[in-house]
Each structure stands twice: as structure tokens, then as C-alpha cells.
Design a protein around this motif. Structure first.
Motif, mmCIF file in Angstrom:
data_model
loop_
_atom_site.group_PDB
_atom_site.id
_atom_site.type_symbol
_atom_site.label_atom_id
_atom_site.label_comp_id
_atom_site.label_asym_id
_atom_site.label_seq_id
_atom_site.Cartn_x
_atom_site.Cartn_y
_atom_site.Cartn_z
ATOM 1 N N ASP A 1 -9.249 11.874 -2.171
ATOM 2 C CA ASP A 1 -9.581 13.309 -2.119
ATOM 3 C C ASP A 1 -9.987 13.831 -3.493
ATOM 4 O O ASP A 1 -10.942 14.596 -3.624
ATOM 5 N N SER B 1 0.826 -1.209 0.000
ATOM 6 C CA SER B 1 0.000 0.000 0.000
ATOM 7 C C SER B 1 0.861 1.261 0.000
ATOM 8 O O SER B 1 1.980 1.270 0.509
ATOM 9 N N ASP B 2 0.306 2.300 -0.590
ATOM 10 C CA ASP B 2 0.930 3.622 -0.597
ATOM 11 C C ASP B 2 -0.121 4.586 -0.031
ATOM 12 O O ASP B 2 -0.931 5.143 -0.784
ATOM 13 N N ASP C 1 -0.204 7.651 1.053
ATOM 14 C CA ASP C 1 -0.263 9.025 0.523
ATOM 15 C C ASP C 1 -0.966 9.067 -0.835
ATOM 16 O O ASP C 1 -1.795 9.941 -1.092
ATOM 17 N N PHE C 2 -0.622 8.087 -1.688
ATOM 18 C CA PHE C 2 -1.225 8.038 -3.023
ATOM 19 C C PHE C 2 -2.711 7.705 -2.923
ATOM 20 O O PHE C 2 -3.547 8.295 -3.630
ATOM 21 N N GLU C 3 -3.059 6.761 -2.036
ATOM 22 C CA GLU C 3 -4.467 6.377 -1.851
ATOM 23 C C GLU C 3 -5.288 7.560 -1.345
ATOM 24 O O GLU C 3 -6.412 7.797 -1.798
ATOM 25 N N LYS C 4 -4.708 8.328 -0.400
ATOM 26 C CA LYS C 4 -5.398 9.502 0.153
ATOM 27 C C LYS C 4 -5.620 10.551 -0.946
ATOM 28 O O LYS C 4 -6.684 11.145 -1.054
ATOM 29 N N PHE C 5 -4.592 10.742 -1.765
ATOM 30 C CA PHE C 5 -4.695 11.716 -2.867
ATOM 31 C C PHE C 5 -5.809 11.317 -3.839
ATOM 32 O O PHE C 5 -6.604 12.157 -4.260
ATOM 33 N N CYS C 6 -5.854 10.008 -4.187
ATOM 34 C CA CYS C 6 -6.892 9.509 -5.112
ATOM 35 C C CYS C 6 -8.281 9.686 -4.513
ATOM 36 O O CYS C 6 -9.221 10.101 -5.214
#
Length: 259
Positions: free
Chosen positions: A251, A241-242, A244-249
């Protein structure tokens, strides 16, 4: 003129040969849109620079163009045999560096392919290519990526891909050949370098599962996951898992009203 099914390394073999001899090679992806003027410009460039030209899937060019190409390339070959510094090519004075050469690769029997004219066949030496043994390639690539248990892991890898080829449905986007193997082994190597001291079975299992699930259809998914569980018993690592990337997607999805 290497000929054989897709994924047997026809173009790569030609590129490796040029690299071994220290010669530049330019790969051209041929199509039925190519005209004799296009080929004329390419041959002129090859002759003047002394590099090699690799014409990928050469038999996709239309038969009318191929008959002219044979005359064009024969002019260059005759000039090389005569050991001249310049020659007349398409009514133009053309410089000649005699290290130049042309290689053609073909996928015989595929749709939209034409049979080469006899006068063109005579200018090239045919080489038959067969599907390579993926086990040895996998084993060597896994070792080069830093895996210690390369041989048993290579066996599992090849077994999974051969079973997928047999048991899963036939889809246009499925690729269980050499290209897919190479790209996935690179991904497995990057996961290995992130966790150099961890057990290698979960690392490869995660790579095979996470990087393939996106292309597997809904109906084939249970079969694919069952195969992985059978080949890696008791091994089911958490997906990489990443956050930061998941949160960005997440949002961005909310912002655009997609979720």
C-alpha cells in the motif's frame, strides 16, 4: 592485550571476565581520531570509578598518541602499586580506586593498524587468540534455543558457511564469521519458538535461506541455493510470511508511486 583476527571473541572474553569478577566494564571503539586529551579523560574516569576499560582495536590509534598513552597509563599503574588513595594525573589531583584496569584488543596485520611502541607493550600482557571451533558454539547455541537435534544441525550450519566462504565471490558485506553465526542462530531460535512441534530441519533451512538471501549477490544466488538444497535434501519450506506487513509495504509503495 588479546590479539587475533576478527570474530575470535577478544572483546567478549574481556567482558565475560569482568562479569565473572563483578566489575563494570566500558568498551571504547578506538580510531585514528582519538587524541591524547581524549585518552587522558578516559583514563581519569577509569581511575576514579574503579571500572575496567576495554579499548577495542587499540592499534588504530596513531603512533604519536600511543607514545603519550604509555606515560599516562604508567602513572596509574605506579599509583596502584604505591597503594595510594589519590595521585597527580595530568597536573590534577585524581582519586584512585585500585580495582581499575585497562584491556586492549588488536587485529594485527590489518590495513591502517600501527605497531605498538615498546614502552607501551611492556605495560600489557599479550594474549594470542585463534579462530574458535564454530561447531561447538553452534551446537550449544542451538540447544539453548530449544533444538533437540543440535549436533547434526550444527554440522550442516558450519558446513554451509565454510562452503559459502570458499565458493562464493569475495564481497565486502559478506560475513561468514562468529558474529553472523550468532545473529542467525537467534533468528532460528525465534522461528523454532513459533513452531515448537515442527520438524527442526525445515526450521533451520528456512532461517539459513530467508535471512541470508537479502545479502547474496545475483551471481552468487544460484550457488547459495544449490548448497542449501544439497545440505537439506528434500526440504524446502515456504518462506515465513507476515501478510499484514506485506500489505502495508504494498500500500505504501502504491501511495508513493513506487509500484
Amino acid at each position: 592485550a588479546p590479539a587475533g583476527p576478527a570474530g575470535t571473541g577478544k572483546t567478549e572474553t574481556t567482558k565475560d571476565l569482568s562479569r565473572a569478577l563483578g566489575l563494570q566494564i566500558v568498551v571504547f571503539n578506538c580510531s585514528d581520531q582519538m587524541t591524547y586529551q581524549t585518552m587522558q579523560q578516559i583514563f581519569m574516569g577509569i581511575a576514579q570509578t574503579g571500572c575496567w576499560g576495554c579499548f577495542d582495536e587499540f592499534n588504530r590509534i596513531s603512533i604519536e598518541v600511543l607514545s603519550v598513552v604509555s606515560t599516562q597509563y604508567k602513572t596509574i599503574l605506579d599509583a596502584i602499586r604505591a597503594n595510594v588513595k589519590s595521585f597527580l594525573f595530568a597536573d590534577e589531583d585524581c582519586k584512585l580506586i585500585n580495582t581499575n584496569g585497562a584491556f586492549i584488543t588488536m587485529n594485527p596485520g590489518y590495513a591502517g593498524r600501527t605497531e605498538l611502541p615498546e614502552n607501551l607493550k611492556a605495560l600489557f600482557r599479550p594474549v594470542a587468540m585463534i579462530t574458535p571451533d564454530l561447531r561447538f558454539i553452534c551446537e550449544n547455541m542451538l540447544m539453548s534455543e530449544g533444538f533437540i537435534k543440535a549436533r547434526p544441525l550444527a554440522n550442516k550450519f558450519v558446513q554451509l558457511y565454510s562452503l559459502c566462504k570458499e565458493l562464493l565471490s569475495k564481497q565486502m558485506h559478506y560475513d561468514w564469521g562468529l558474529r553472523a553465526v550468532k545473529s542467525l542462530l537467534r533468528q532460528a531460535g525465534s522461528l523454532k519458538r513459533l513452531e515448537p512441534d515442527s520438524d527442526e530441519n525445515p526450521v533451520l533451512c528456512r532461517a539459513l535461506r530467508d535471512f541470508n538471501t537479502s545479502k547474496i549477490t545475483t551471481l552468487d544466488m544460484p550457488i547459495f541455493l544449490r548448497l542449501i538444497k544439497d545440505l537439506f535434501p528434500g526440504c524446502w519450506p515456504d518462506p515465513f510470511s507476515d501478510p499484514d506487513f506485506e500489505k502495508f509495504c504494498a500500500d505504501m509503495s502504491r501511495k508513493r508511486g513506487l509500484q
